[in-house]
Design an enzyme around this catalytic site. Sequence first.
Site, PDB file in Angstrom:
ATOM      1  N   ASP A 188       0.836  -1.197   0.000  1.00 29.55           N
ATOM      2  CA  ASP A 188       0.000   0.000   0.000  1.00 29.55           C
ATOM      3  C   ASP A 188       0.876   1.254   0.000  1.00 29.55           C
ATOM      4  O   ASP A 188       1.387   1.661   1.033  1.00 29.55           O
ATOM      5  CB  ASP A 188      -0.923  -0.018   1.224  1.00 29.55           C
ATOM      6  CG  ASP A 188      -1.772   1.242   1.350  1.00 29.55           C
ATOM      7  OD1 ASP A 188      -1.812   2.034   0.381  1.00 29.55           O
ATOM      8  OD2 ASP A 188      -2.393   1.426   2.413  1.00 29.55           O
ATOM      9  N   GLU A 206      33.895   9.948  18.910  1.00 28.58           N
ATOM     10  CA  GLU A 206      33.985  11.277  18.308  1.00 28.58           C
ATOM     11  C   GLU A 206      34.108  12.354  19.394  1.00 28.58           C
ATOM     12  O   GLU A 206      34.183  12.066  20.574  1.00 28.58           O
ATOM     13  CB  GLU A 206      32.781  11.543  17.402  1.00 28.58           C
ATOM     14  CG  GLU A 206      33.064  11.325  15.913  1.00 28.58           C
ATOM     15  CD  GLU A 206      34.128  12.258  15.352  1.00 28.58           C
ATOM     16  OE1 GLU A 206      34.428  13.291  15.979  1.00 28.58           O
ATOM     17  OE2 GLU A 206      34.667  11.951  14.270  1.00 28.58           O
ATOM     18  N   GLU A 265      31.687   7.122  15.705  1.00 28.14           N
ATOM     19  CA  GLU A 265      31.736   7.025  14.239  1.00 28.14           C
ATOM     20  C   GLU A 265      32.290   5.676  13.840  1.00 28.14           C
ATOM     21  O   GLU A 265      33.231   5.169  14.455  1.00 28.14           O
ATOM     22  CB  GLU A 265      32.600   8.138  13.641  1.00 28.14           C
ATOM     23  CG  GLU A 265      32.635   8.112  12.122  1.00 28.14           C
ATOM     24  CD  GLU A 265      33.442   9.248  11.503  1.00 28.14           C
ATOM     25  OE1 GLU A 265      34.027   9.032  10.425  1.00 28.14           O
ATOM     26  OE2 GLU A 265      33.482  10.337  12.101  1.00 28.14           O
ATOM     27  N   ARG A 317      31.305  18.677   3.499  1.00 29.68           N
ATOM     28  CA  ARG A 317      31.280  18.512   4.944  1.00 29.68           C
ATOM     29  C   ARG A 317      30.001  19.030   5.605  1.00 29.68           C
ATOM     30  O   ARG A 317      29.802  18.845   6.805  1.00 29.68           O
ATOM     31  CB  ARG A 317      32.497  19.218   5.568  1.00 29.68           C
ATOM     32  CG  ARG A 317      33.807  18.567   5.188  1.00 29.68           C
ATOM     33  CD  ARG A 317      35.011  19.310   5.744  1.00 29.68           C
ATOM     34  NE  ARG A 317      35.040  19.371   7.190  1.00 29.68           N
ATOM     35  CZ  ARG A 317      35.432  18.384   8.003  1.00 29.68           C
ATOM     36  NH1 ARG A 317      35.819  17.221   7.477  1.00 29.68           N
ATOM     37  NH2 ARG A 317      35.442  18.531   9.315  1.00 29.68           N
ATOM     38  N   GLU A 344      28.088  10.257  11.600  1.00 31.06           N
ATOM     39  CA  GLU A 344      28.340  10.205  13.037  1.00 31.06           C
ATOM     40  C   GLU A 344      27.013   9.983  13.757  1.00 31.06           C
ATOM     41  O   GLU A 344      25.951  10.258  13.209  1.00 31.06           O
ATOM     42  CB  GLU A 344      28.994  11.504  13.506  1.00 31.06           C
ATOM     43  CG  GLU A 344      30.350  11.749  12.868  1.00 31.06           C
ATOM     44  CD  GLU A 344      30.855  13.174  13.048  1.00 31.06           C
ATOM     45  OE1 GLU A 344      32.079  13.387  12.927  1.00 31.06           O
ATOM     46  OE2 GLU A 344      30.029  14.072  13.292  1.00 31.06           O
ATOM     47  N   GLU A 346      35.360  16.275  -0.552  1.00 32.18           N
ATOM     48  CA  GLU A 346      34.556  15.920   0.621  1.00 32.18           C
ATOM     49  C   GLU A 346      33.612  17.078   0.961  1.00 32.18           C
ATOM     50  O   GLU A 346      34.065  18.158   1.332  1.00 32.18           O
ATOM     51  CB  GLU A 346      35.476  15.631   1.810  1.00 32.18           C
ATOM     52  CG  GLU A 346      34.779  15.400   3.131  1.00 32.18           C
ATOM     53  CD  GLU A 346      35.744  15.428   4.308  1.00 32.18           C
ATOM     54  OE1 GLU A 346      35.286  15.205   5.441  1.00 32.18           O
ATOM     55  OE2 GLU A 346      36.954  15.694   4.092  1.00 32.18           O
ATOM     56  N   GLU A 394      30.416   9.558   5.893  1.00 36.88           N
ATOM     57  CA  GLU A 394      30.922   9.322   7.251  1.00 36.88           C
ATOM     58  C   GLU A 394      29.857   9.751   8.272  1.00 36.88           C
ATOM     59  O   GLU A 394      29.967  10.801   8.896  1.00 36.88           O
ATOM     60  CB  GLU A 394      32.198  10.119   7.503  1.00 36.88           C
ATOM     61  CG  GLU A 394      33.342   9.785   6.562  1.00 36.88           C
ATOM     62  CD  GLU A 394      34.559  10.679   6.797  1.00 36.88           C
ATOM     63  OE1 GLU A 394      35.679  10.216   6.548  1.00 36.88           O
ATOM     64  OE2 GLU A 394      34.374  11.848   7.233  1.00 36.88           O
ATOM     65  N   ARG A 439      39.557  21.799   7.593  1.00 34.23           N
ATOM     66  CA  ARG A 439      38.281  21.263   8.056  1.00 34.23           C
ATOM     67  C   ARG A 439      37.253  22.350   8.360  1.00 34.23           C
ATOM     68  O   ARG A 439      36.120  22.052   8.715  1.00 34.23           O
ATOM     69  CB  ARG A 439      38.501  20.367   9.284  1.00 34.23           C
ATOM     70  CG  ARG A 439      39.282  19.119   8.949  1.00 34.23           C
ATOM     71  CD  ARG A 439      39.616  18.264  10.165  1.00 34.23           C
ATOM     72  NE  ARG A 439      40.502  17.173   9.794  1.00 34.23           N
ATOM     73  CZ  ARG A 439      40.100  15.962   9.411  1.00 34.23           C
ATOM     74  NH1 ARG A 439      38.811  15.711   9.342  1.00 34.23           N
ATOM     75  NH2 ARG A 439      40.961  15.028   9.100  1.00 34.23           N
ATOM     76  N   HIS A 479      30.012  13.733   6.563  1.00 31.45           N
ATOM     77  CA  HIS A 479      30.874  14.186   5.484  1.00 31.45           C
ATOM     78  C   HIS A 479      30.776  13.186   4.331  1.00 31.45           C
ATOM     79  O   HIS A 479      30.824  11.971   4.547  1.00 31.45           O
ATOM     80  CB  HIS A 479      32.318  14.299   5.965  1.00 31.45           C
ATOM     81  CG  HIS A 479      32.457  15.121   7.207  1.00 31.45           C
ATOM     82  ND1 HIS A 479      33.451  14.918   8.139  1.00 31.45           N
ATOM     83  CD2 HIS A 479      31.710  16.152   7.687  1.00 31.45           C
ATOM     84  CE1 HIS A 479      33.327  15.784   9.124  1.00 31.45           C
ATOM     85  NE2 HIS A 479      32.264  16.538   8.875  1.00 31.45           N
TER      86      HIS A 479
END
Length: 470
Positions: free
Chosen positions: A52, A214, A222, A361, A133, A359, A131, A341, A271
């Site tokens: 359904d 982490e 992680e 982030r 977390e 990457e 990645e 970062r 990320h």
Amino acid sequence: MSAPEDVLKMIADGEVAFVDFRFTDTLGKEHHLTVPAHTVDEERMEEGVMFDGSSMPGWKGVEASDMVLVPDASTARLDPFREETTLILTCDVLDPADLKGYDRDPRSIAKRAENYLKASGLGDTAYFGPEPEFFVFDGVSWDDDASGCFVKVHSDEGGWSRGLDMNGSNLGHRPGHKGGYVPVSPVDSFADMRSEMCLLLEQQGVPVEIHHHEVAGPGQLEIGTRFSTLVQRADWNQILKYTVHNVAHVYGKTATFMPKPIVGDNGSGMHVHQSIWKDGQNLFAGNGYAGLSEFALYYIGGIIKHARALNALTNPSTNSYKRLVPHFEAPVKLAYSARNRSASIRIPYVGSPKARRVEARFPDPMANPYLSFAALMMAGLDGVQNKIHPGDPADKNLYDLPPEEDAKIPTVCASLEQALEALDADREFLTRGGVFSNDMLDAYIELKWAEVTRLRMTTHPVEFDMYYSL
């Protein structure tokens, strides 16, 4: 990888008692229908199982609710959490009207994205490596009704537990505020639990590369798993979340992928590493900045251009924007940089051109992986097709810029409302090749506005603190 005949042989040999047909809805939540294994034959593997569709958020109305789950035999795995031996098959959702992938089925959208990449001639394979977390708590309780609202998190690792008696058994070893990054046991009290999660992931065909505690003190964790192709990597993301939730449950604890469950400590991101390949060659490898090709720089340009629309898919909860706050440790600045970062697009250091990648982030683990990976790729390909250069890299700490420099760098959205408005206005890049449909995007936006409205209408305890005595 299994073929239909391998699945049927397992059933014929009596190796499984039940078969679980599993699929993901628009919001990223998994659902399943379970049938006795002896009812699954070659015809059922080809024709699927009816269900359904009107009961799924943002899908069919009751007047046209019949839909079909068609299993992908290559996804076959045994469920490690069922007492009776159960084989899980990830399914595509087909519309019985034409037996094509339903335009609002996330996995079908991800498949159309892969097909679009090939048809574009730009590449033949998109690799993704998320990645996600997450937090594991000892307990959580909340309520919201006319009498008021509250949320209470219970965590032996939380700094607030240091003064509790715990029947004389408060052992005192716990991470400090923002002090959770990779301590050894007993400060890291989750090492064995993560190891069990990893072993069960490997059993289900998801290769694990690393696991650790982490930064946030109260149980932020992680598990790093291997990159793969877009659809398979989204499948693996769903397996990871299922495994994390269930292992925590078996331990008498509770896991959450909410981006910001704890006030004042780090939030959980996801990320997303990505690269495009063609004829066995990594198209992101080159002689430009940080070893990138011009193709990769244009791809970054596309993500930056469409980032605020992407936010509606990569950061799809009201809670997401409690993590994405300027001047805190979250990548809100739409800039790119090697190893930096604080930039929302990072180019990780790698030793081989084959590993060259970018990457993103800013995404978080509330994202539906099928939709968010497909959208990120479509934005990047738009950058390549239209030669959208991202400008100069940002090689300084973007968390601490002078005000005049800070104002020049664009940011991600500050709220889900902004993100939904951006997606509504900037959607053409997603609809190319029929990957996303306008009907699907309209339905998605409507679902998400309902979440915004619900939170808007709910009185918050902080409002009492700010306004009660005025």
